[in-house]
Design a protein around this motif. Sequence first.
Motif, PDB file in Angstrom:
ATOM      1  N   ASN A 102       0.861  -1.178   0.000  1.00  0.00           N
ATOM      2  CA  ASN A 102       0.000   0.000   0.000  1.00  0.00           C
ATOM      3  C   ASN A 102       0.900   1.232   0.000  1.00  0.00           C
ATOM      4  O   ASN A 102       1.578   1.510   0.984  1.00  0.00           O
ATOM      5  N   LEU A 103       0.906   1.959  -1.131  1.00  0.00           N
ATOM      6  CA  LEU A 103       1.789   3.116  -1.284  1.00  0.00           C
ATOM      7  C   LEU A 103       0.988   4.406  -1.208  1.00  0.00           C
ATOM      8  O   LEU A 103      -0.137   4.486  -1.694  1.00  0.00           O
ATOM      9  N   VAL A 162       5.649   5.496   1.905  1.00  0.00           N
ATOM     10  CA  VAL A 162       5.269   6.893   1.723  1.00  0.00           C
ATOM     11  C   VAL A 162       6.366   7.584   0.921  1.00  0.00           C
ATOM     12  O   VAL A 162       7.546   7.487   1.273  1.00  0.00           O
ATOM     13  N   VAL A 163       5.962   8.264  -0.167  1.00  0.00           N
ATOM     14  CA  VAL A 163       6.907   9.046  -0.970  1.00  0.00           C
ATOM     15  C   VAL A 163       6.438  10.497  -0.916  1.00  0.00           C
ATOM     16  O   VAL A 163       5.302  10.801  -1.278  1.00  0.00           O
ATOM     17  N   ILE A 164       7.309  11.401  -0.472  1.00  0.00           N
ATOM     18  CA  ILE A 164       6.943  12.792  -0.203  1.00  0.00           C
ATOM     19  C   ILE A 164       7.704  13.704  -1.157  1.00  0.00           C
ATOM     20  O   ILE A 164       8.916  13.548  -1.347  1.00  0.00           O
ATOM     21  N   ASP A 165       7.004  14.673  -1.728  1.00  0.00           N
ATOM     22  CA  ASP A 165       7.630  15.633  -2.636  1.00  0.00           C
ATOM     23  C   ASP A 165       7.667  17.016  -1.997  1.00  0.00           C
ATOM     24  O   ASP A 165       6.717  17.795  -2.113  1.00  0.00           O
ATOM     25  N   GLU A 166       8.732  17.345  -1.285  1.00  0.00           N
ATOM     26  CA  GLU A 166       8.996  18.686  -0.755  1.00  0.00           C
ATOM     27  C   GLU A 166       7.904  19.204   0.174  1.00  0.00           C
ATOM     28  O   GLU A 166       7.798  20.403   0.418  1.00  0.00           O
ATOM     29  N   ALA A 167       7.030  18.331   0.665  1.00  0.00           N
ATOM     30  CA  ALA A 167       5.922  18.783   1.511  1.00  0.00           C
ATOM     31  C   ALA A 167       6.391  19.228   2.890  1.00  0.00           C
ATOM     32  O   ALA A 167       5.639  19.895   3.613  1.00  0.00           O
ATOM     33  N   MET A 168       7.622  18.859   3.293  1.00  0.00           N
ATOM     34  CA  MET A 168       8.130  19.250   4.608  1.00  0.00           C
ATOM     35  C   MET A 168       9.074  20.443   4.543  1.00  0.00           C
ATOM     36  O   MET A 168       9.499  20.939   5.597  1.00  0.00           O
ATOM     37  N   ASP A 169       9.394  20.909   3.359  1.00  0.00           N
ATOM     38  CA  ASP A 169      10.471  21.888   3.227  1.00  0.00           C
ATOM     39  C   ASP A 169      10.150  23.239   3.849  1.00  0.00           C
ATOM     40  O   ASP A 169      11.060  23.990   4.213  1.00  0.00           O
ATOM     41  N   THR A 170       8.883  23.588   3.969  1.00  0.00           N
ATOM     42  CA  THR A 170       8.533  24.891   4.533  1.00  0.00           C
ATOM     43  C   THR A 170       8.201  24.818   6.019  1.00  0.00           C
ATOM     44  O   THR A 170       7.897  25.837   6.632  1.00  0.00           O
ATOM     45  N   PHE A 171       8.230  23.608   6.607  1.00  0.00           N
ATOM     46  CA  PHE A 171       7.941  23.477   8.036  1.00  0.00           C
ATOM     47  C   PHE A 171       9.107  24.023   8.860  1.00  0.00           C
ATOM     48  O   PHE A 171      10.276  23.892   8.492  1.00  0.00           O
ATOM     49  N   SER A 172       8.757  24.592  10.006  1.00  0.00           N
ATOM     50  CA  SER A 172       9.804  24.978  10.957  1.00  0.00           C
ATOM     51  C   SER A 172      10.343  23.727  11.641  1.00  0.00           C
ATOM     52  O   SER A 172       9.755  22.637  11.547  1.00  0.00           O
ATOM     53  N   GLY A 173      11.449  23.886  12.363  1.00  0.00           N
ATOM     54  CA  GLY A 173      12.032  22.740  13.051  1.00  0.00           C
ATOM     55  C   GLY A 173      11.077  22.116  14.052  1.00  0.00           C
ATOM     56  O   GLY A 173      11.008  20.888  14.181  1.00  0.00           O
ATOM     57  N   THR A 174      10.323  22.940  14.767  1.00  0.00           N
ATOM     58  CA  THR A 174       9.373  22.412  15.763  1.00  0.00           C
ATOM     59  C   THR A 174       8.290  21.572  15.101  1.00  0.00           C
ATOM     60  O   THR A 174       7.927  20.494  15.580  1.00  0.00           O
ATOM     61  N   VAL A 175       7.754  22.064  13.984  1.00  0.00           N
ATOM     62  CA  VAL A 175       6.695  21.336  13.281  1.00  0.00           C
ATOM     63  C   VAL A 175       7.241  20.039  12.697  1.00  0.00           C
ATOM     64  O   VAL A 175       6.581  18.992  12.736  1.00  0.00           O
ATOM     65  N   VAL A 176       8.459  20.075  12.148  1.00  0.00           N
ATOM     66  CA  VAL A 176       9.060  18.869  11.591  1.00  0.00           C
ATOM     67  C   VAL A 176       9.228  17.798  12.661  1.00  0.00           C
ATOM     68  O   VAL A 176       8.926  16.619  12.435  1.00  0.00           O
TER      69      VAL A 176
END
Length: 623
Positions: A441-442, A519-533
């Motif tokens: 399941n991808l 799970v394959v992610i495309d830059e969806a985390m790049d704008t998160f702050s360190g706390t959110v990450v």
Amino acid sequence: MSDTTGTVQAEMSSLRDQLATVRQGLNTSPGRRALLIFAGGILAVILATAYGQILLNRWNQPFYDSLQRRDLTAFLDQLVVFAMIAGGLLVLNIGQQWLNQRFRLKLRESLTTDLVEEWLKPNRAFRVANAGAIGVNPDQRMQQDAGHLSDLSTDLGVGLLQSIILLVSFVGVLWALSSGFVFNIGGHAIAIPGYMVWAAFLYAGIASWLSWLVGRPLIGLNSDRYAREADLRFSMVRVNENIDAITLSRGEASEKRRLATDLAALVASIMRIFRAQINLGWVTDTYGWITVVAPILVAAPVYFAGDITFGGLMMAVGAFNQVHSSLRWFVNNIGGIADWRATLMRVADFRMALKEADQLHGGEQHIQVFETKDGTMVFEDLIVGATSGCSRLAEKSVRIEPGEHVLITGDPSAGKTLFFRAVAGLWPWGAGRIGMPAGANLAFVPRTPYFAPGTLREMLIDGMTGIDDASVTGVLAEAGLDHLASSLDRHARWDRELNEEEQRLVAFARLALQKPDWVVIDEAMDTFSGTVVKRVFAMLGKHLPKAGIINIGRGQHNYNFFPRALSIIKCSDLPALKPPRVRAGALEPPPVIRAHKRNGNGARRNGSAAGHDGADEKVERVN
């Protein structure tokens, strides 16, 4: 990396091809049986109406002869006959209107359903959107153009059928009536068999030729008008979808100028149509006025010679008018025919483009996709092709084990988004092989997630069962979205109500509930702050402890969640993809191409493009 820039090559289709592709769509439509039933009913009513018209034409002679004789009794009897014939024709006319409306509605439903079915086949809408001008404004082609084509096809088709049947019915009547016409010229009696039939054909033929000569430019002009309408609508939708960013950047004046430019182009296009319609009006209106007296002028020599009665004259005139009105169908409908032709080109060429979308770049190399039996994900000599070059992993052979966390990075122009699309199966062009775990399941997470209309609960659960409220609210709290717990059953435009960070957090909360294997992610985390990450990593680690997670992006906040790192680099192993050949049909003259950044789920991004490569651009026409 742009996958669509460059000149889009266009192929024109013939009328035969266009009719064939529309017929193919209707043949496979669930509404085909209903269309045939309504068409059969229309044919039956038209045949009955034609018979009624023949009876009405025959009624002319005794009625007008009774007037000539001043026979009141016969006159009243003929009024009763007229009431019976007219009453029957009235019922038939109302019945035909009802059948026409039902046929029109069913035709529109069938056409639209077929286009939507073809458009939303897996991966096809994405490929058409990246195919150039034919992929711009598909909503207009499926909604407005399909509806307009249905209306025009019904009106013109029924009118043509009725004209043909009336022509066949009255040609014999008119031939018989004019067979006894004798012209006395210089003491010689000259009989012309079917004199009024030949006169009607000659008269209508000249008018049809002149109308086509003057009205033919309307085909291209109407097509251009629809393209300009699409441009204006597209621009307005774009402004509405990006109104936040436009307001923040004080871009109202700039957007107003763009809209004014599109509106001016539309107005100029409509003005060209108006001028062509005025030119056509000179022909058709002149022809219409002459037609008022033409049949009487044709039969007058015989009447004044005393060879037919006044009733016979009116009967001949009535038959001439029926034959002539059937023959002048083309003249009366030249504008509608031009409009129908232009609309048919837009709908049919769009459907042909949908059918051919799977063969875009058919001559290019394709990435081979296979299933791995050991549950791993494999990249072997993988190269992703694009019009500006190609990209590849720095390592030629990569194997990712189940449960492994891998970070894939690259320069802004390296083509990370195209790599994501290749793994997701959206972008097949390139070389090498991708091995996907069999039966796994991808889940794929684009930069901006997709939310279907509905409640927040429906977005999070996404069709899954057995998930209670406690699980849903718990995951929202872990994602930092506990303020949304009270809105689970509220319908809203969540893609507009939530900001970008909240939308991405909802997408990760949804993953925690779905529990995919990969799970394959495309830059969806790049704008998160360190706390959110950190919060997202903790949630994924808790709910997806055995899932393989691949994050394509900058990865500036890692926190050892991704112990393995890979990189994407530019390469020259493959020649650049050629611009796709697509059907342009009656779209417009060859467009100038302008690129607009788009996010991973097809919506335009607001604000700065910093940190994103240009691998996902969309073309737009520039007038």
